[in-house]
Design a protein around this motif. Structure first.
Motif, mmCIF file in Angstrom:
data_model
loop_
_atom_site.group_PDB
_atom_site.id
_atom_site.type_symbol
_atom_site.label_atom_id
_atom_site.label_comp_id
_atom_site.label_asym_id
_atom_site.label_seq_id
_atom_site.Cartn_x
_atom_site.Cartn_y
_atom_site.Cartn_z
ATOM 1 N N VAL A 88 30.107 10.275 -27.629
ATOM 2 C CA VAL A 88 30.922 11.075 -28.549
ATOM 3 C C VAL A 88 32.307 10.442 -28.625
ATOM 4 O O VAL A 88 32.968 10.278 -27.588
ATOM 5 C CB VAL A 88 31.018 12.533 -28.062
ATOM 6 N N PRO A 89 32.787 10.092 -29.815
ATOM 7 C CA PRO A 89 34.130 9.483 -29.931
ATOM 8 C C PRO A 89 35.235 10.459 -29.536
ATOM 9 O O PRO A 89 35.013 11.663 -29.413
ATOM 10 C CB PRO A 89 34.215 9.127 -31.422
ATOM 11 N N GLY A 90 36.447 9.925 -29.366
ATOM 12 C CA GLY A 90 37.581 10.726 -28.948
ATOM 13 C C GLY A 90 37.957 11.809 -29.946
ATOM 14 O O GLY A 90 37.759 11.670 -31.155
ATOM 15 N N PHE A 91 38.522 12.916 -29.432
ATOM 16 C CA PHE A 91 38.947 14.026 -30.283
ATOM 17 C C PHE A 91 39.879 14.938 -29.491
ATOM 18 O O PHE A 91 40.005 14.840 -28.274
ATOM 19 C CB PHE A 91 37.740 14.823 -30.778
ATOM 20 N N THR A 92 40.522 15.851 -30.228
ATOM 21 C CA THR A 92 41.307 16.913 -29.636
ATOM 22 C C THR A 92 40.854 18.231 -30.225
ATOM 23 O O THR A 92 40.723 18.348 -31.453
ATOM 24 C CB THR A 92 42.813 16.723 -29.905
ATOM 25 N N SER A 93 40.565 19.180 -29.392
ATOM 26 C CA SER A 93 40.189 20.549 -29.763
ATOM 27 C C SER A 93 38.758 20.676 -30.257
ATOM 28 O O SER A 93 37.927 21.332 -29.644
ATOM 29 C CB SER A 93 41.157 21.134 -30.792
ATOM 30 N N VAL A 94 38.436 20.066 -31.416
ATOM 31 C CA VAL A 94 37.123 20.293 -32.024
ATOM 32 C C VAL A 94 36.606 18.993 -32.630
ATOM 33 O O VAL A 94 37.372 18.210 -33.208
ATOM 34 C CB VAL A 94 37.190 21.384 -33.122
ATOM 35 N N THR A 95 35.306 18.793 -32.517
ATOM 36 C CA THR A 95 34.669 17.662 -33.195
ATOM 37 C C THR A 95 33.217 17.992 -33.503
ATOM 38 O O THR A 95 32.657 18.934 -32.929
ATOM 39 C CB THR A 95 34.734 16.382 -32.332
ATOM 40 N N GLU A 96 32.640 17.239 -34.417
ATOM 41 C CA GLU A 96 31.212 17.314 -34.694
ATOM 42 C C GLU A 96 30.615 15.926 -34.552
ATOM 43 O O GLU A 96 31.235 14.931 -34.931
ATOM 44 C CB GLU A 96 30.935 17.849 -36.104
ATOM 45 N N THR A 97 29.453 15.865 -33.976
ATOM 46 C CA THR A 97 28.764 14.590 -33.816
ATOM 47 C C THR A 97 27.284 14.795 -34.073
ATOM 48 O O THR A 97 26.780 15.924 -34.021
ATOM 49 C CB THR A 97 28.997 14.017 -32.401
ATOM 50 N N GLU A 98 26.598 13.722 -34.362
ATOM 51 C CA GLU A 98 25.162 13.792 -34.637
ATOM 52 C C GLU A 98 24.430 12.900 -33.646
ATOM 53 O O GLU A 98 24.874 11.788 -33.360
ATOM 54 C CB GLU A 98 24.882 13.343 -36.073
ATOM 55 N N PHE A 99 23.329 13.404 -33.107
ATOM 56 C CA PHE A 99 22.516 12.556 -32.246
ATOM 57 C C PHE A 99 21.066 12.630 -32.704
ATOM 58 O O PHE A 99 20.627 13.624 -33.279
ATOM 59 C CB PHE A 99 22.656 12.942 -30.772
ATOM 60 N N GLN A 100 20.362 11.547 -32.480
ATOM 61 C CA GLN A 100 19.000 11.407 -32.984
ATOM 62 C C GLN A 100 17.988 11.512 -31.852
ATOM 63 O O GLN A 100 18.230 11.046 -30.738
ATOM 64 C CB GLN A 100 18.850 10.079 -33.728
ATOM 65 N N VAL A 101 16.859 12.144 -32.182
ATOM 66 C CA VAL A 101 15.809 12.390 -31.202
ATOM 67 C C VAL A 101 14.496 11.800 -31.713
ATOM 68 O O VAL A 101 13.898 12.340 -32.649
ATOM 69 C CB VAL A 101 15.632 13.901 -30.952
ATOM 70 N N PRO A 102 14.022 10.684 -31.150
ATOM 71 C CA PRO A 102 12.702 10.163 -31.532
ATOM 72 C C PRO A 102 11.613 11.155 -31.137
ATOM 73 O O PRO A 102 11.670 11.754 -30.069
ATOM 74 C CB PRO A 102 12.593 8.848 -30.728
ATOM 75 N N CYS A 103 10.621 11.312 -32.001
ATOM 76 C CA CYS A 103 9.541 12.279 -31.768
ATOM 77 C C CYS A 103 8.197 11.568 -31.726
ATOM 78 O O CYS A 103 8.036 10.480 -32.285
ATOM 79 C CB CYS A 103 9.509 13.332 -32.873
ATOM 80 N N THR A 104 7.241 12.183 -31.089
ATOM 81 C CA THR A 104 5.880 11.664 -31.074
ATOM 82 C C THR A 104 4.986 12.570 -31.889
ATOM 83 O O THR A 104 5.212 13.781 -31.955
ATOM 84 C CB THR A 104 5.337 11.551 -29.640
ATOM 85 N N TYR A 105 3.948 11.983 -32.509
ATOM 86 C CA TYR A 105 2.938 12.756 -33.218
ATOM 87 C C TYR A 105 1.598 12.634 -32.504
ATOM 88 O O TYR A 105 0.552 12.901 -33.067
ATOM 89 C CB TYR A 105 2.839 12.280 -34.666
ATOM 90 N N ASP A 106 1.652 12.222 -31.235
ATOM 91 C CA ASP A 106 0.455 12.136 -30.403
ATOM 92 C C ASP A 106 0.065 13.551 -30.003
ATOM 93 O O ASP A 106 0.770 14.209 -29.233
ATOM 94 C CB ASP A 106 0.743 11.281 -29.165
ATOM 95 N N LEU A 107 -1.066 14.035 -30.513
ATOM 96 C CA LEU A 107 -1.451 15.424 -30.292
ATOM 97 C C LEU A 107 -1.968 15.691 -28.887
ATOM 98 O O LEU A 107 -2.356 16.819 -28.571
ATOM 99 C CB LEU A 107 -2.487 15.848 -31.337
ATOM 100 N N GLU A 108 -1.980 14.670 -28.018
ATOM 101 C CA GLU A 108 -2.271 14.905 -26.606
ATOM 102 C C GLU A 108 -1.002 15.214 -25.819
ATOM 103 O O GLU A 108 -1.074 15.572 -24.654
ATOM 104 C CB GLU A 108 -2.994 13.700 -26.002
ATOM 105 N N VAL A 109 0.164 15.071 -26.463
ATOM 106 C CA VAL A 109 1.437 15.439 -25.848
ATOM 107 C C VAL A 109 1.702 16.904 -26.165
ATOM 108 O O VAL A 109 1.569 17.346 -27.305
ATOM 109 C CB VAL A 109 2.571 14.549 -26.386
ATOM 110 N N ALA A 110 2.082 17.675 -25.144
ATOM 111 C CA ALA A 110 2.196 19.130 -25.297
ATOM 112 C C ALA A 110 3.155 19.521 -26.418
ATOM 113 O O ALA A 110 2.869 20.445 -27.193
ATOM 114 C CB ALA A 110 2.643 19.752 -23.978
ATOM 115 N N SER A 111 4.296 18.850 -26.525
ATOM 116 C CA SER A 111 5.269 19.234 -27.552
ATOM 117 C C SER A 111 4.707 19.036 -28.957
ATOM 118 O O SER A 111 4.891 19.893 -29.836
ATOM 119 C CB SER A 111 6.562 18.428 -27.382
#
Length: 235
Positions: A88-111
């Motif tokens: 997360v880059p520097g800030f004072t008081s408030v900031t917004e950031t975006e993070f990415q989550v790789p996903c699996t479509y393997d149906l043997e994985v519980a999620s």
């Protein structure tokens, strides 16, 4: 000491990513007005299945994951979705950031099995944060750890997950099987002159007494069940 509060405000499918990926928008507030130089942030994302209701069809699809609904009070537990890190880059008081989550479509994985079973509504997520905060104090810098109690809840629309899947696998799903099973399927497919793997599985379902759903208008008709004397025909 820096006092951070985290909140998740949005999630959407990441377009043009090489693999199925979710993007989360994170709102971070620092309440002591300290200058934050950077945050090395780690986020563990859990699905909390007990925090939503399920339709009869959804409950049926989740049977192999949680068992019969009469036992769900004991068997429905949190499911790990992912653990990711971001800067997360520097800030004072408030900031917004975006993070990415790789996903699996393997149906043997519980999620993936859980998410694929849902038709609509929202997915209850719990985001657990940890990591290191770098703050300025006069001419010096202080390094602090994010408390383990830092967390945020977010209810992600099921449509966001569906967008992620459709972006990479429109109208398709993936199943994993052993090489021996694939070899037997290949023999069956060739012996019955079936054009696709989908047609092969549909023929096997029909032979077992589970005919596939009717083809959509203008679509190809489902293949007929194989004759009884075919390599894997009904006995």
């Amino acid at each position: 000491m820096a006092e951070l509060t985290f909140g998740c405000t949005e999630a959407h499918a990441t377009r043009y990513a090489a693999t199925p990926t979710l993007s989360f928008t994170l709102h971070i507030t620092e309440s002591t007005d300290a200058r934050v130089h950077a945050i090395a942030l780690r986020c563990q994302i859990r699905i909390e299945p007990h925090r939503r209701r399920y339709s009869p069809d959804e409950a049926r699809r989740l049977n192999d994951l949680f068992g019969d609904t009469s036992r769900w009070a004991e068997t429905v537990k949190p499911i790990q979705l992912a653990t990711v890190t971001t800067m997360v880059p520097g800030f004072t008081s408030v900031t917004e950031t975006e993070f990415q989550v790789p996903c699996t479509y393997d149906l043997e994985v519980a999620s993936a099995r859980y998410l694929q079973a849902l038709d609509d509504g929202t997915i209850p997520l719990l985001l657990l944060f940890s990591g290191t905060v770098f703050t300025a104090h006069g001419d010096s810098m202080r390094v602090e750890l994010i408390p383990w109690s830092s967390e945020a809840s977010y209810r992600m629309p099921v449509t966001v997950w569906q967008d992620v899947v459709n972006e990479h696998f429109p109208g398709s799903a993936w199943l994993r099987c052993s090489r021996e099973t694939l070899d037997m399927l290949s023999v069956f497919k060739s012996a019955n002159a079936l054009p696709t793997w989908d047609a092969t599985l549909s023929a096997l379902l029909a032979a077992a007494g589970h005919p596939p759903a009717a083809a959509p208008a203008g679509g190809a008709a489902a293949p007929a069940a194989p004759p009884a004397n075919s390599p894997t025909g009904a006995s």
